[in-house]
Scaffold this active site. Structure first.
Site, PDB file in Angstrom:
ATOM      1  CB  CYS A 183      -2.270 -21.117  36.533  1.00  0.00           C
ATOM      2  SG  CYS A 183      -1.829 -21.522  38.235  1.00  0.00           S
ATOM      3  CB  CYS A 185      -5.176 -15.996  42.054  1.00  0.00           C
ATOM      4  SG  CYS A 185      -5.708 -17.724  41.833  1.00  0.00           S
TER       5      CYS A 185
END
Length: 279
Positions: free
Chosen positions: A78, A191
């Site tokens: 992440c 991302c």
């Protein structure tokens, strides 16, 4: 807490939601003998709109949960959690091999021809001290100009599971088109959720006559770095011999199992056991 140090132990892969599955697929491809545990903190997502301390607290709780299940290494799959919390995780567990992800600014700077690189990421990632320092270092070294585009709401839409909705198409147009207008010829998928909408991004590029734009996804590099750390610590799982069971995979989520299980199936074609937990 004592960190498991045997090659047979599993590897933990952690994300705020399903985006880290884009990294998991690279790990499975490069390290097929490794048992994997995937943790989706979807009950506390999205991280991109949370405070930095909130993300740090969540990352430490998830790391502790995975260590209780015997992991030998942790992949923070992440970008937002890497920027906000990986330093704290490494400080808390100095003996645990930890790999983070960060926007691929260095390969993007090497790839750009115009000198302008668009960075698609969450607002939290783009505000993080770690990211801003990385941007300044690479910009100074390469003279590349990084155009930062927070993609508010995109992670939420991807988490719903249908990647071909009008809502996602509209958000991609809203966020990608301004970067093209500013001359970006390289886009960083900053991302881990975003590789799952790469087809939609490419559709926007075609609509603007910009098929020459390079897309940067760092999942492959993360898997390679994980392999290097395992080798350095003597923790790589040996290749299974004929007749031995295949590597295992299981999932945990802090939200509804009915969100993560379909994500495994729809995005990766996998059907592991998935369990909801309170962490």
């Amino acid at each position: 807490m004592i960190v498991a140090r045997t090659p047979a132990a599993p590897i933990g892969v952690y994300d705020s939601g399903v985006g880290g599955l884009s990294v998991l697929r690279h790990i499975r491809a490069q390290l097929p003998a490794e048992d994997l545990i995937y943790f989706a903190d979807s009950g506390h997502a999205p991280y991109g709109e949370k405070t930095e301390q909130y993300v740090v607290d969540r990352a430490l709780l998830v790391a502790a949960f995975l260590l209780e299940r015997g992991i030998k290494a942790l992949v923070v799959a992440c970008n937002t959690a890497t920027v906000a919390a990986i330093k704290a995780v490494r400080a808390r567990y100095p003996d645990l091999p930890v790999v983070g992800v960060e926007p691929g600014l260095k390969p993007a700077a090497a790839a750009t021809r115009s000198g302008k690189v668009g960075v698609l990421a969450t607002a939290r990632t783009l505000k993080g001290e770690k990211f801003l320092q990385l941007r300044e270092q690479i910009s100074a070294a390469t003279q590349a100009e990084f155009l930062l585009q927070p993609c508010i709401g995109l992670v939420d839409q991807i988490e719903l599971g249908d990647l071909e909705t009008p809502a996602i198409a509209a958000l991609l147009e809203q966020y990608v088109a301004p970067l093209l207008d500013q001359g970006a010829d390289t886009l960083v998928l900053g991302c881990t959720h975003y590789p799952f909408v790469q087809t939609g991004i490419e559709r926007v590029l075609r609509a603007h006559g910009r098929q020459d734009v390079t897309l940067i996804d760092t999942g492959d590099a993360v898997a390679r770095q994980l392999g290097r750390l395992l080798d350095g610590a003597g923790l790589r799982h040996p290749a299974p011999e004929a007749g031995q069971p295949a590597a295992s995979l299981r999932g945990y989520t802090t939200a509804d199992v009915g969100a993560l299980a379909p994500a495994f199936a729809n995005l990766l074609g996998l059907h592991p056991k998935v369990e909801k937990v309170v962490v």
